[in-house]
Motif scaffolding. Structure first.
Motif, PDB file in Angstrom:
ATOM      1  N   GLY A 100       0.786  -1.226   0.000  1.00 34.79           N
ATOM      2  CA  GLY A 100       0.000   0.000   0.000  1.00 34.79           C
ATOM      3  C   GLY A 100       0.818   1.276   0.000  1.00 34.79           C
ATOM      4  O   GLY A 100       0.253   2.369   0.002  1.00 34.79           O
ATOM      5  N   THR A 101       2.125   1.176  -0.040  1.00 34.68           N
ATOM      6  CA  THR A 101       2.989   2.353  -0.056  1.00 34.68           C
ATOM      7  C   THR A 101       3.070   2.912  -1.475  1.00 34.68           C
ATOM      8  O   THR A 101       3.452   2.206  -2.403  1.00 34.68           O
ATOM      9  CB  THR A 101       4.410   1.989   0.422  1.00 34.68           C
ATOM     10  OG1 THR A 101       4.324   1.354   1.685  1.00 34.68           O
ATOM     11  CG2 THR A 101       5.286   3.225   0.523  1.00 34.68           C
ATOM     12  N   ALA A 102       2.708   4.185  -1.631  1.00 37.08           N
ATOM     13  CA  ALA A 102       2.792   4.825  -2.944  1.00 37.08           C
ATOM     14  C   ALA A 102       4.244   5.179  -3.242  1.00 37.08           C
ATOM     15  O   ALA A 102       4.960   5.675  -2.378  1.00 37.08           O
ATOM     16  CB  ALA A 102       1.936   6.083  -2.967  1.00 37.08           C
ATOM     17  N   PHE A 103       4.670   4.913  -4.483  1.00 38.26           N
ATOM     18  CA  PHE A 103       6.043   5.268  -4.843  1.00 38.26           C
ATOM     19  C   PHE A 103       6.130   6.231  -6.019  1.00 38.26           C
ATOM     20  O   PHE A 103       7.192   6.763  -6.298  1.00 38.26           O
ATOM     21  CB  PHE A 103       6.913   4.021  -5.082  1.00 38.26           C
ATOM     22  CG  PHE A 103       6.517   3.164  -6.247  1.00 38.26           C
ATOM     23  CD1 PHE A 103       7.002   3.425  -7.518  1.00 38.26           C
ATOM     24  CD2 PHE A 103       5.681   2.075  -6.065  1.00 38.26           C
ATOM     25  CE1 PHE A 103       6.657   2.622  -8.590  1.00 38.26           C
ATOM     26  CE2 PHE A 103       5.339   1.259  -7.126  1.00 38.26           C
ATOM     27  CZ  PHE A 103       5.824   1.532  -8.397  1.00 38.26           C
ATOM     28  N   TYR A 104       5.021   6.489  -6.711  1.00 37.82           N
ATOM     29  CA  TYR A 104       5.043   7.461  -7.803  1.00 37.82           C
ATOM     30  C   TYR A 104       3.608   7.877  -8.110  1.00 37.82           C
ATOM     31  O   TYR A 104       2.692   7.065  -8.009  1.00 37.82           O
ATOM     32  CB  TYR A 104       5.682   6.866  -9.066  1.00 37.82           C
ATOM     33  CG  TYR A 104       5.911   7.876 -10.166  1.00 37.82           C
ATOM     34  CD1 TYR A 104       7.006   8.723 -10.134  1.00 37.82           C
ATOM     35  CD2 TYR A 104       5.023   8.004 -11.220  1.00 37.82           C
ATOM     36  CE1 TYR A 104       7.210   9.663 -11.131  1.00 37.82           C
ATOM     37  CE2 TYR A 104       5.212   8.939 -12.222  1.00 37.82           C
ATOM     38  CZ  TYR A 104       6.318   9.765 -12.168  1.00 37.82           C
ATOM     39  OH  TYR A 104       6.511  10.699 -13.151  1.00 37.82           O
ATOM     40  N   ALA A 105       3.435   9.121  -8.498  1.00 35.28           N
ATOM     41  CA  ALA A 105       2.116   9.623  -8.904  1.00 35.28           C
ATOM     42  C   ALA A 105       2.308  10.697  -9.963  1.00 35.28           C
ATOM     43  O   ALA A 105       3.296  11.435  -9.949  1.00 35.28           O
ATOM     44  CB  ALA A 105       1.366  10.187  -7.708  1.00 35.28           C
ATOM     45  N   ILE A 106       1.364  10.751 -10.880  1.00 36.81           N
ATOM     46  CA  ILE A 106       1.370  11.784 -11.910  1.00 36.81           C
ATOM     47  C   ILE A 106      -0.080  12.115 -12.238  1.00 36.81           C
ATOM     48  O   ILE A 106      -0.951  11.249 -12.187  1.00 36.81           O
ATOM     49  CB  ILE A 106       2.137  11.328 -13.179  1.00 36.81           C
ATOM     50  CG1 ILE A 106       2.270  12.485 -14.173  1.00 36.81           C
ATOM     51  CG2 ILE A 106       1.498  10.110 -13.804  1.00 36.81           C
ATOM     52  CD1 ILE A 106       3.229  12.205 -15.322  1.00 36.81           C
ATOM     53  N   ASN A 107      -0.338  13.379 -12.555  1.00 36.83           N
ATOM     54  CA  ASN A 107      -1.691  13.735 -12.978  1.00 36.83           C
ATOM     55  C   ASN A 107      -1.665  14.196 -14.429  1.00 36.83           C
ATOM     56  O   ASN A 107      -0.601  14.358 -15.019  1.00 36.83           O
ATOM     57  CB  ASN A 107      -2.322  14.779 -12.047  1.00 36.83           C
ATOM     58  CG  ASN A 107      -1.595  16.093 -12.061  1.00 36.83           C
ATOM     59  OD1 ASN A 107      -0.967  16.466 -13.039  1.00 36.83           O
ATOM     60  ND2 ASN A 107      -1.670  16.814 -10.961  1.00 36.83           N
ATOM     61  N   ASP A 108      -2.847  14.387 -14.979  1.00 37.54           N
ATOM     62  CA  ASP A 108      -2.938  14.741 -16.391  1.00 37.54           C
ATOM     63  C   ASP A 108      -2.348  16.112 -16.687  1.00 37.54           C
ATOM     64  O   ASP A 108      -1.873  16.359 -17.783  1.00 37.54           O
ATOM     65  CB  ASP A 108      -4.377  14.641 -16.876  1.00 37.54           C
ATOM     66  CG  ASP A 108      -5.332  15.517 -16.083  1.00 37.54           C
ATOM     67  OD1 ASP A 108      -4.916  16.131 -15.086  1.00 37.54           O
ATOM     68  OD2 ASP A 108      -6.515  15.562 -16.454  1.00 37.54           O
ATOM     69  N   ARG A 109      -2.351  17.010 -15.730  1.00 42.02           N
ATOM     70  CA  ARG A 109      -1.791  18.347 -15.948  1.00 42.02           C
ATOM     71  C   ARG A 109      -0.277  18.273 -16.087  1.00 42.02           C
ATOM     72  O   ARG A 109       0.315  19.002 -16.867  1.00 42.02           O
ATOM     73  CB  ARG A 109      -2.154  19.297 -14.808  1.00 42.02           C
ATOM     74  CG  ARG A 109      -3.636  19.452 -14.535  1.00 42.02           C
ATOM     75  CD  ARG A 109      -4.418  19.920 -15.753  1.00 42.02           C
ATOM     76  NE  ARG A 109      -5.802  20.162 -15.437  1.00 42.02           N
ATOM     77  CZ  ARG A 109      -6.798  19.389 -15.815  1.00 42.02           C
ATOM     78  NH1 ARG A 109      -6.588  18.316 -16.517  1.00 42.02           N
ATOM     79  NH2 ARG A 109      -8.037  19.681 -15.512  1.00 42.02           N
ATOM     80  N   ALA A 110       0.358  17.391 -15.349  1.00 42.27           N
ATOM     81  CA  ALA A 110       1.801  17.231 -15.438  1.00 42.27           C
ATOM     82  C   ALA A 110       2.200  16.569 -16.751  1.00 42.27           C
ATOM     83  O   ALA A 110       3.283  16.808 -17.271  1.00 42.27           O
ATOM     84  CB  ALA A 110       2.318  16.411 -14.263  1.00 42.27           C
ATOM     85  N   ALA A 111       1.341  15.714 -17.287  1.00 40.25           N
ATOM     86  CA  ALA A 111       1.652  15.028 -18.543  1.00 40.25           C
ATOM     87  C   ALA A 111       1.620  16.002 -19.716  1.00 40.25           C
ATOM     88  O   ALA A 111       2.426  15.906 -20.632  1.00 40.25           O
ATOM     89  CB  ALA A 111       0.675  13.886 -18.772  1.00 40.25           C
ATOM     90  N   GLY A 112       0.671  16.925 -19.691  1.00 37.26           N
ATOM     91  CA  GLY A 112       0.621  17.969 -20.707  1.00 37.26           C
ATOM     92  C   GLY A 112       0.240  17.507 -22.104  1.00 37.26           C
ATOM     93  O   GLY A 112       0.524  18.185 -23.062  1.00 37.26           O
TER      94      GLY A 112
END
Length: 183
Positions: free
Chosen positions: A101-113
């Protein structure tokens, strides 16, 4: 009187130590965690759209009913993954978790561009074995290095209004988690 006070204080300290140890050990000993619940309904390296949450019956903890959620249970033993998620009108995100359950990476659509969040997920060994073509530089690809060979990718997309939920779920159902050949 001193002896009773000493025993009382020692008992409280020992009880506190046992309490803290139990709380810290509980996540590691849980058998029905989110990964186990998801593993029962998914196939490795394939995206599965989760049903909308019903109070008291959710696959993942803290699910917002305004979001459509899909998961990909990944296994990098046979090679890296290509992960693609279409961008929706409001908001979308990908979060990568280890089995515990430990998160190691996250990205959202705004960062992807872009109109599509696209990235490669691989282990450190697969990353070091990766050879890029001359026409392709490391800046052209988003590469996520996994800290574990197995885990979950949780994809979420916001439906700004309840009437938009079927559209958002349809867009999220087009997400992909595709096994790439090992180098």
């Amino acid at each position: 009187m001193r002896r009773i006070a000493f025993l009382l204080i020692a008992g409280l300290i020992l009880g506190g130590i046992v309490h803290v140890a139990t709380i810290l050990a509980l996540p590691a000993t849980a058998t029905r965690n989110a990964f186990a619940r998801i593993a029962a309904i998914t196939v490795p390296n394939k995206v599965a759209l989760l049903p909308q949450p019903v109070p008291g019956e959710t696959m993942l903890p803290y699910v917002d009913p305004a979001f459509a959620t899909a998961v990909c249970r990944f296994d990098l033993a046979r090679g890296p993954l290509k992960v693609r998620m279409p961008i929706t009108a409001a908001y979308g995100s990908l979060t990568f978790y280890k089995n515990d359950g430990t998160a190691f990476y996250a990205i959202n659509d705004r960062a992807a561009g872009r109109r599509l969040v696209e990235l490669d997920l691989m282990t450190a060994e697969q990353r070091s074995a990766l050879e890029l073509d001359e026409d392709e530089t490391a800046a052209d690809r988003l590469i996520v290095q996994s800290v574990a060979p197995t885990g979950l990718i949780v994809m979420r997309a916001l439906a700004p209004e309840p009437s938009a939920l079927p559209i958002v779920r349809g867009a999220l159902s087009a997400a992909e988690c595709t096994q790439q050949p090992a180098n």
